[in-house]
Design a protein around this motif. Structure first.
Motif, short mmCIF file in Angstrom:
data_model
loop_
_atom_site.label_atom_id
_atom_site.label_comp_id
_atom_site.label_asym_id
_atom_site.label_seq_id
_atom_site.Cartn_x
_atom_site.Cartn_y
_atom_site.Cartn_z
N GLU A 59 0.80 -1.23 0.00
CA GLU A 59 0.00 0.00 0.00
C GLU A 59 0.83 1.28 0.00
O GLU A 59 0.36 2.34 -0.43
CB GLU A 59 -0.92 0.01 1.21
N THR A 60 2.07 1.22 0.47
CA THR A 60 2.91 2.42 0.50
C THR A 60 3.56 2.70 -0.85
O THR A 60 4.38 3.60 -0.96
CB THR A 60 3.99 2.29 1.58
N GLY A 61 3.19 1.95 -1.89
CA GLY A 61 3.58 2.32 -3.24
C GLY A 61 4.67 1.50 -3.88
O GLY A 61 5.16 1.86 -4.96
N GLN A 86 8.75 2.79 -6.94
CA GLN A 86 8.42 3.24 -5.60
C GLN A 86 7.74 4.60 -5.71
O GLN A 86 8.35 5.59 -6.12
CB GLN A 86 9.69 3.36 -4.75
N MET A 87 6.46 4.62 -5.38
CA MET A 87 5.72 5.88 -5.42
C MET A 87 5.24 6.22 -4.01
O MET A 87 6.06 6.35 -3.11
CB MET A 87 4.56 5.77 -6.40
N GLY A 88 3.93 6.31 -3.80
CA GLY A 88 3.40 6.65 -2.49
C GLY A 88 2.09 5.93 -2.25
O GLY A 88 1.66 5.10 -3.05
N ASP A 89 1.43 6.25 -1.13
CA ASP A 89 0.18 5.58 -0.76
C ASP A 89 -0.89 5.67 -1.85
O ASP A 89 -1.53 4.65 -2.15
CB ASP A 89 -0.36 6.16 0.54
N PRO A 90 -1.14 6.83 -2.44
CA PRO A 90 -2.19 6.89 -3.47
C PRO A 90 -1.92 5.93 -4.62
O PRO A 90 -2.82 5.19 -5.06
CB PRO A 90 -2.15 8.35 -3.93
N GLU A 91 -0.67 5.92 -5.11
CA GLU A 91 -0.34 5.04 -6.23
C GLU A 91 -0.42 3.57 -5.83
O GLU A 91 -0.71 2.70 -6.66
CB GLU A 91 1.06 5.37 -6.75
N GLY A 92 -0.17 3.28 -4.55
CA GLY A 92 -0.28 1.90 -4.07
C GLY A 92 -1.70 1.40 -4.02
O GLY A 92 -1.96 0.22 -4.20
N LEU A 93 -2.65 2.33 -3.78
CA LEU A 93 -4.06 1.95 -3.61
C LEU A 93 -4.92 2.21 -4.84
O LEU A 93 -6.00 1.63 -4.98
CB LEU A 93 -4.65 2.68 -2.40
#
Length: 267
Positions: A59-61, A86-93
């Motif tokens: 979930e953290t990307g 490696q991105m962030g939470d939005p990209e992970g979800l």
């Protein structure tokens, strides 16, 4: 010839991880959003033994994460090593709401007979809980939008309950807001739904009609009576069969390759 491990030569937590890894066999080449902890450990065992082409997202990307050591949290930089991006939470979800996640795999503190999961608090009052827990993280998104959800946790009467103290992750019956009435998840337009709950005692699934949890398999060395005694509702055991024994190779991969440092204290 396959070599089996006798019950007693592995722990209940190791059994939970290994049988969870077996459950993932059908997801080779599929994409899963994986929770930290034992779901991540089971996924690593599965990738090494059964589904090397499974794509794991955190979930953290971290996309296509393949850590060489088990991380201790979702913020552990070891999750980034070997990942495709490696991105962030939005990209992970975001892949969840686009319908791209074939399965979600999470843990929790409580699960009820409809597969609802609580990872928020224990008690009857949100503002004055008996115990505050880690919270949702991505668990509500996973349970709400993955094509199917697998859950794992220790099998205890205080954990496997009639009704969760707080509904963090939606199962088959959820609360309709603002009325507060319980309805089937499809009435709220939610796709997917939980497919199984794998515990330290066995594998539970959900009836096609009632969506109530029942015992599908009990682990070697475990009895259906043990499962009933450790469940907070009258669980159906009439369909239960004994699971295939654990293989020597499965236990070796778990102990020597997936988690040689025993980060999650499974043994």
């Amino acid at each position: 010839m396959a070599q089996f491990v006798r019950p007693g030569d592995y722990t209940p937590a190791e059994a939970m991880v290994i049988y969870s890894a077996r459950e993932l066999k059908n997801f080779d080449g599929k994409m899963g959003l994986i929770g930290i902890g034992l779901p991540l450990l089971a996924t690593q065992v599965a990738k090494k033994l059964y589904c090397p082409n499974m794509i794991m997202i955190v979930e953290t990307g971290q996309a296509d994460a393949n850590p060489i050591e088990i991380p201790i949290s979702i913020m552990d930089s070891r999750l980034t090593y070997g990942s495709s991006w490696q991105m962030g939470d939005p990209e992970g979800l975001f892949p969840l709401v686009r319908g791209e996640i074939d399965f979600g795999f999470i843990g929790g503190a409580q699960i009820d007979k409809y597969g609802n999961v609580n990872s928020t608090f224990i008690g009857s009052d949100y503002n004055k809980p008996a115990k505050r827990l880690a919270g949702t993280a991505g668990a509500v998104d996973i349970g709400g939008f993955a094509k199917t959800t697998i859950t794992t946790m220790h099998h205890q009467k205080r954990r496997v309950v009639e009704k969760v103290d707080y509904l963090t992750t939606p199962g088959w019956m959820v609360k309709k807001w603002p009325e507060g009435t319980w309805v089937r998840r499809e009435e709220l337009g939610l796709p997917g739904g939980p497919s199984c709950f794998i515990s330290t005692l066995g594998i539970m699934r959900y009836d096609d009609e009632t969506k109530i949890m029942y015992v599908d398999q009990y682990f070697p060395g475990v009895t259906v009576q043990q499962i009933k005694e450790n469940t907070g509702f009258d669980i159906d055991v009439s369909r239960a069969t004994e699971a295939e024994p654990i293989l020597v190779e499965e236990l070796r991969v778990l102990r020597e390759e997936a988690d040689p440092l025993n980060i999650y204290r499974t043994r």
